[in-house]
Design a protein around this motif. Sequence first.
Motif, PDB file in Angstrom:
ATOM      1  N   GLY A 147       2.489   6.162  10.914  1.00  0.00           N
ATOM      2  CA  GLY A 147       1.426   5.164  10.773  1.00  0.00           C
ATOM      3  C   GLY A 147       0.661   5.029  12.071  1.00  0.00           C
ATOM      4  O   GLY A 147       0.239   6.012  12.677  1.00  0.00           O
ATOM      5  N   HIS A 148       0.493   3.784  12.542  1.00  0.00           N
ATOM      6  CA  HIS A 148      -0.232   3.540  13.791  1.00  0.00           C
ATOM      7  C   HIS A 148       0.740   3.660  14.964  1.00  0.00           C
ATOM      8  O   HIS A 148       1.446   2.718  15.300  1.00  0.00           O
ATOM      9  N   SER A 226      -8.228   9.546  12.701  1.00  0.00           N
ATOM     10  CA  SER A 226      -8.924   8.267  12.870  1.00  0.00           C
ATOM     11  C   SER A 226      -9.830   7.977  11.672  1.00  0.00           C
ATOM     12  O   SER A 226     -10.567   7.003  11.663  1.00  0.00           O
ATOM     13  N   SER A 229      -8.395   4.414   9.015  1.00  0.00           N
ATOM     14  CA  SER A 229      -8.564   2.990   9.317  1.00  0.00           C
ATOM     15  C   SER A 229      -9.436   2.732  10.539  1.00  0.00           C
ATOM     16  O   SER A 229      -9.661   1.586  10.898  1.00  0.00           O
ATOM     17  N   THR A 231      -8.451   3.353  13.382  1.00  0.00           N
ATOM     18  CA  THR A 231      -7.428   3.396  14.424  1.00  0.00           C
ATOM     19  C   THR A 231      -6.564   4.627  14.163  1.00  0.00           C
ATOM     20  O   THR A 231      -6.234   4.900  13.015  1.00  0.00           O
ATOM     21  N   CYS A 233      -3.930   7.189  13.145  1.00  0.00           N
ATOM     22  CA  CYS A 233      -2.851   7.017  12.188  1.00  0.00           C
ATOM     23  C   CYS A 233      -2.255   8.385  11.865  1.00  0.00           C
ATOM     24  O   CYS A 233      -2.991   9.366  11.735  1.00  0.00           O
ATOM     25  N   THR A 234      -0.925   8.474  11.752  1.00  0.00           N
ATOM     26  CA  THR A 234      -0.283   9.763  11.503  1.00  0.00           C
ATOM     27  C   THR A 234      -0.238  10.078  10.010  1.00  0.00           C
ATOM     28  O   THR A 234       0.132   9.231   9.197  1.00  0.00           O
ATOM     29  N   CYS A 291       0.636   9.316   4.437  1.00  0.00           N
ATOM     30  CA  CYS A 291       1.029   8.815   5.753  1.00  0.00           C
ATOM     31  C   CYS A 291       2.528   9.044   5.969  1.00  0.00           C
ATOM     32  O   CYS A 291       3.332   8.784   5.081  1.00  0.00           O
TER      33      CYS A 291
END
Length: 316
Positions: A147-148, A226, A229, A231, A233-234, A291
Motif C-alpha cells: 500500500g502506502h 502514483s 491515489s 500518493t 502505492c505498491t 495492491c
Amino acid sequence: MEKLALSDLLHIKHPIIIAPMFLVSNEEMIIAGTENGVAAAIPALNYRSTELLREGLKRMKSRAKGPVGVNLIVNASNIYVEEQLKICVEEGIDFFITSLGSPKKVIEAAKAKSIKVFCDVTDVEYAKKVEALGADAVIAVNNRAGGHAGRIDAKTLITSIKQAISIPVISAGGVGTKKEMDELIAAGADGFSIGSVFIASHEAGVSEEYKQACVNYGEKDIVMTSKLSGTPCTVINTPYVKEIGTEQSWLERFLNRNKRLKKWVKAMTFYRGMKSLEKAAFSATYKTVWCAGPSIEHVKSIQSVKEIIDKLVSHE
C-alpha cells in the motif's frame, strides 16, 4: 514466540496484528485472526456507510476471541471520520490504528474509554509528535510495506524511532516469515503489523484471481505507482500496469502543482483510484490493478488464516 510489548498491550498470544487492508480485510479474516492468538484490524472505509460499520462492529465483537481494531484515515480525504470515531468508541473496539493525519481527536476520544491508539508513522519526527499526543504505540511503516509505503528500511526506522521515543514500536512492512520477524525483534521491534501474506487466505473476500496473483507473483513484481491515489502505492506489476505505466501524466503532474486546483485534483485522483481498486478486488478483467507488498514472495499457496499464522510463528 518471544513475548513482546504488543502482546502485553493487547493481551494476545503472538505479537502480531493482521493489518487493516483496504477492501481485502473482512469480518471473517478478523474473527479467524482473533481465534488464533493475534489481533486484527479492519479499515472503517471498508464499510459503505457508517451504519454498516456499526453493524459490522457489533457482529465482530459478538464473535471475536481477541482484540478487534479499526483503522481510521484521519485527514481531510475522509469526510466520515468523526462519525466513524464516534461509532467505534460507542461499540467499544479494542484499538485504533490511525493513518495519514493528526490522531489528536482519536486519542482524546479513545482515552476516555481505555481504547488503545496506535499511529502509523514513517519517520522519527512524526513518532515524537504522536507520542506527545498520548499514543500507546507507533506503527513504523517502512519502505517494504504494502500500500502506502514509507521511505526508510525497517531496521534503520525501528532503531532510530526506538532511540527517540519511549512507547512501543510496531514494525509494518516486508515481513512474511519467522526469520524476518526475529531479525527485526533483534533490531528492537515490539510487535508486527502484517498484511500482504493474508491476501491469499481462504477468509479474504477478494477474488480468487487476486489471491492467485499473490501466489504467482513475487517481490520482484512489486512496483510503486502514483496513478492510483496521487500518493505512491505498491501494486503487482501485471501486464496492464506495465501498459499504463506507474507515473502520473504531465497533465496530472501539472494540475497537482497548481495551488488553486491541487486539493480537488488529489481528491478526484484518490476517488478514481479507490474505485479502480474496488473493481479489481472483486472481479478480474484485463484492466486489473492489485495492491500488495513484497512479502508476497513467501506466499506459495492459498491457505487459511490459521495456517498463515502458524507458519509465521513456527521455527520451521
